[in-house]
Motif scaffolding. Sequence first.
Motif, short mmCIF file in Angstrom:
data_model
loop_
_atom_site.label_atom_id
_atom_site.label_comp_id
_atom_site.label_asym_id
_atom_site.label_seq_id
_atom_site.Cartn_x
_atom_site.Cartn_y
_atom_site.Cartn_z
N SER A 1 1.09 -1.21 0.27
CA SER A 1 -0.06 0.07 0.03
C SER A 1 0.95 1.11 -0.40
CB SER A 1 -1.16 0.10 1.36
OG SER A 1 -0.22 0.08 2.66
N LYS A 2 2.10 0.87 0.39
CA LYS A 2 3.19 1.98 0.24
C LYS A 2 3.48 2.60 -0.85
CE LYS A 2 2.31 3.19 4.81
NZ LYS A 2 3.30 3.22 5.08
N ASP A 3 4.22 0.65 -1.85
CA ASP A 3 5.26 1.38 -2.21
C ASP A 3 5.41 -0.25 -3.52
OD1 ASP A 3 7.87 2.86 -2.20
OD2 ASP A 3 7.81 2.75 -0.50
N SER A 4 5.62 -0.32 -4.68
CA SER A 4 5.34 -0.91 -5.31
C SER A 4 7.22 -2.06 -5.29
CB SER A 4 5.72 -1.09 -6.58
OG SER A 4 4.14 -0.80 -7.35
N ARG A 5 6.59 -3.05 -4.81
CA ARG A 5 8.28 -4.24 -4.22
C ARG A 5 7.89 -5.19 -4.81
NH1 ARG A 5 10.26 -2.17 0.30
NH2 ARG A 5 8.76 -0.55 1.58
N THR A 6 9.29 -5.85 -5.33
CA THR A 6 9.38 -7.18 -5.72
C THR A 6 9.14 -7.86 -4.49
OG1 THR A 6 11.72 -7.37 -4.90
CG2 THR A 6 10.90 -6.69 -6.98
N PRO B 1 4.50 -18.01 -3.38
CA PRO B 1 3.17 -18.77 -3.31
C PRO B 1 1.72 -17.88 -3.43
CG PRO B 1 4.58 -20.40 -2.29
CD PRO B 1 5.30 -18.91 -2.33
N LEU B 2 2.04 -16.95 -1.85
CA LEU B 2 0.66 -16.41 -1.33
C LEU B 2 0.86 -15.26 -2.65
CD1 LEU B 2 1.25 -16.02 2.42
CD2 LEU B 2 -0.74 -16.68 0.99
N LEU B 3 1.53 -14.41 -2.82
CA LEU B 3 1.48 -13.82 -4.39
C LEU B 3 0.92 -13.80 -5.26
CD1 LEU B 3 5.49 -11.55 -4.27
CD2 LEU B 3 3.28 -10.86 -3.65
N ALA B 4 1.19 -15.17 -6.14
CA ALA B 4 0.60 -16.10 -7.01
C ALA B 4 -0.69 -15.50 -6.93
CB ALA B 4 1.17 -17.02 -7.45
N TYR C 1 -5.57 -9.13 -6.31
CA TYR C 1 -5.87 -8.39 -5.30
C TYR C 1 -4.48 -7.06 -5.30
CZ TYR C 1 -9.02 -10.00 -2.13
OH TYR C 1 -10.71 -10.77 -1.81
N VAL C 2 -3.66 -7.79 -6.47
CA VAL C 2 -1.75 -7.28 -6.85
C VAL C 2 -1.86 -7.78 -7.62
CG1 VAL C 2 -0.91 -7.74 -4.34
CG2 VAL C 2 -0.52 -9.49 -6.06
N GLU C 3 -0.90 -6.56 -8.75
CA GLU C 3 -0.80 -6.87 -10.33
C GLU C 3 1.00 -6.98 -10.25
OE1 GLU C 3 -3.38 -3.93 -12.34
OE2 GLU C 3 -2.25 -2.72 -11.26
N PHE C 4 1.74 -7.11 -11.30
CA PHE C 4 2.60 -7.24 -11.75
C PHE C 4 2.97 -7.15 -12.78
CE2 PHE C 4 2.98 -11.59 -12.18
CZ PHE C 4 3.07 -11.75 -13.15
N VAL C 5 4.37 -5.80 -12.87
CA VAL C 5 5.25 -5.89 -14.05
C VAL C 5 6.51 -6.91 -14.10
CG1 VAL C 5 4.08 -4.28 -15.19
CG2 VAL C 5 6.11 -3.94 -13.68
N HIS C 6 7.20 -7.51 -15.38
CA HIS C 6 8.29 -7.85 -15.37
C HIS C 6 9.27 -7.32 -15.84
CE1 HIS C 6 7.97 -12.47 -15.67
NE2 HIS C 6 7.13 -12.38 -15.88
N VAL C 7 10.23 -6.93 -14.52
CA VAL C 7 11.40 -5.73 -14.83
C VAL C 7 13.14 -6.18 -15.25
CG1 VAL C 7 12.58 -4.01 -13.77
CG2 VAL C 7 10.47 -3.82 -13.50
N LYS D 1 9.56 -9.51 -10.55
CA LYS D 1 8.65 -8.75 -10.94
C LYS D 1 8.14 -8.33 -10.19
CE LYS D 1 5.96 -12.87 -11.86
NZ LYS D 1 5.48 -14.80 -11.30
N VAL D 2 7.95 -7.17 -9.95
CA VAL D 2 7.45 -5.91 -9.09
C VAL D 2 5.86 -5.93 -9.12
CG1 VAL D 2 7.47 -3.25 -8.53
CG2 VAL D 2 9.45 -4.35 -9.76
N TYR D 3 5.86 -6.03 -7.89
CA TYR D 3 4.03 -5.96 -7.10
C TYR D 3 3.93 -4.75 -7.35
CZ TYR D 3 4.32 -11.11 -8.04
OH TYR D 3 4.48 -12.46 -8.45
N SER D 4 2.48 -4.48 -6.98
CA SER D 4 1.80 -3.18 -6.93
C SER D 4 0.29 -3.42 -6.00
CB SER D 4 1.45 -2.23 -7.73
OG SER D 4 2.26 -2.11 -9.11
N LEU D 5 -0.32 -2.83 -5.63
CA LEU D 5 -1.72 -2.90 -5.22
C LEU D 5 -2.53 -2.58 -6.41
CD1 LEU D 5 -2.82 -4.07 -2.34
CD2 LEU D 5 -3.54 -1.54 -1.68
N THR D 6 -4.02 -3.56 -6.21
CA THR D 6 -5.56 -2.52 -7.28
C THR D 6 -5.79 -2.53 -6.37
OG1 THR D 6 -6.19 -5.05 -6.92
CG2 THR D 6 -4.86 -4.78 -8.70
#
Lengths: 179, 179
Positions: free
Chosen positions: A13-18, A39-42, A49-55, A64-69
């Motif tokens: 909720s504060k930062d996108s993180r891996t 596994p929980l992130l998956a 609840y979260v989405e990610f971009v490949h970096v 994979k940088v995850y962020s909150l939706t």
Amino acid sequence: MNTLSYGLLSLLSKDSRTGYELMQHIQPFWPAKHSQIYPLLALLEQKGYVEFVHVLQSDKPDKKVYSLTEIGLKALQEWIGLPTDPPVTRDEFALKVYCIGLVNKAEAMRMLLERESYYIGKKERYMESYERVKGQSEKPLEELEIHDPMFGNYVLVRKAVLKVDADLLWCEWMKSKLK
Amino acid sequence: MNTLSYGLLSLLSKDSRTGYELMQHIQPFWPAKHSQIYPLLALLEQKGYVEFVHVLQSDKPDKKVYSLTEIGLKALQEWIGLPTDPPVTRDEFALKVYCIGLVNKAEAMRMLLERESYYIGKKERYMESYERVKGQSEKPLEELEIHDPMFGNYVLVRKAVLKVDADLLWCEWMKSKLK
DNA sequence: TACATATATGTCAATTGTGACATAACGAGG
DNA sequence: CCTCGTTATGTCACAATTGACATATATGTA
């Protein structure tokens, strides 16, 4: 959804993180290995609840940088209002201290000094965190209020320092008992 | 043999106890349910580390009073000298505090006051333990030394009180932040 | 050259821990 | 009378957590 999952949403909720960064930063309040986080992130991603971009990185492995939706944020807000479980501490050293009379003073002192240096190392790392938070904050820390993005970091570092100070105080007191 | 098993041996090194009593007394340092304790006691008995006698009761259900055997004591002594795992704390409230900015001041204050009263209750129970230890000890507590049977109880109650005082201090400080 | 550590993600078997169920007797309160 | 909490022991399905294995690159160390 278990507590650790909400903990991950909380950090996001504060930062996108891996996943790797989440694993590192959640340690002080909810220790977990990467084998539990990934596994929980998956699952969280599956639920939206979260989405990610490949970096792609050349020097280090890709990440994979995850962020909150939006709906992740909603789930997080609902969870905050729900009843909170009491903290749980499991302390093997305390179990040993209960029957410390089984060893001699010298051995007990050795164990205590080892535990004390563990707490000293922990305190040092917390003080580094404190300095990092101070460096990242625009205002002086004492002026931060609840809606400031650094407020959570600030009050949690304070909490951690107070607790480790209590541990060190007890070690100091114990040393006098074992003299 | 896991840590909880050694914890049980540790408690039994002072007094013979029932599984139910062990479950109650180990809570502050290694929370465990009876469903975990009873099977472990059966294992410990199988290995010869503990033994029990059936005690029939008319007013309450019959019970099994366990005590440490010679080889149980030896196993316990070996364990004490082994490296000790660092304490582990899982604190759902801390995870919520990290993103406390998502709720308003009033709601945050409500959560904090609830947590504070939890700590106040815990402190009260620790103070009762302290009084109990004081009552059971022959010497004044300050004079207890490592080989006194009450030493472990005394220093662990002190540890618990110092820690909960740190928690209460943080709550007090937090209240001023949320005003 | 070889080995360890850090970054980075992932799986999987085994262990640890929880919550519900089961039984049973007592005392307290509605 | 019924329900709830306490004492007391036990099992079991399920969930949470750990530790090992797997892979890949860079950097520092022996």
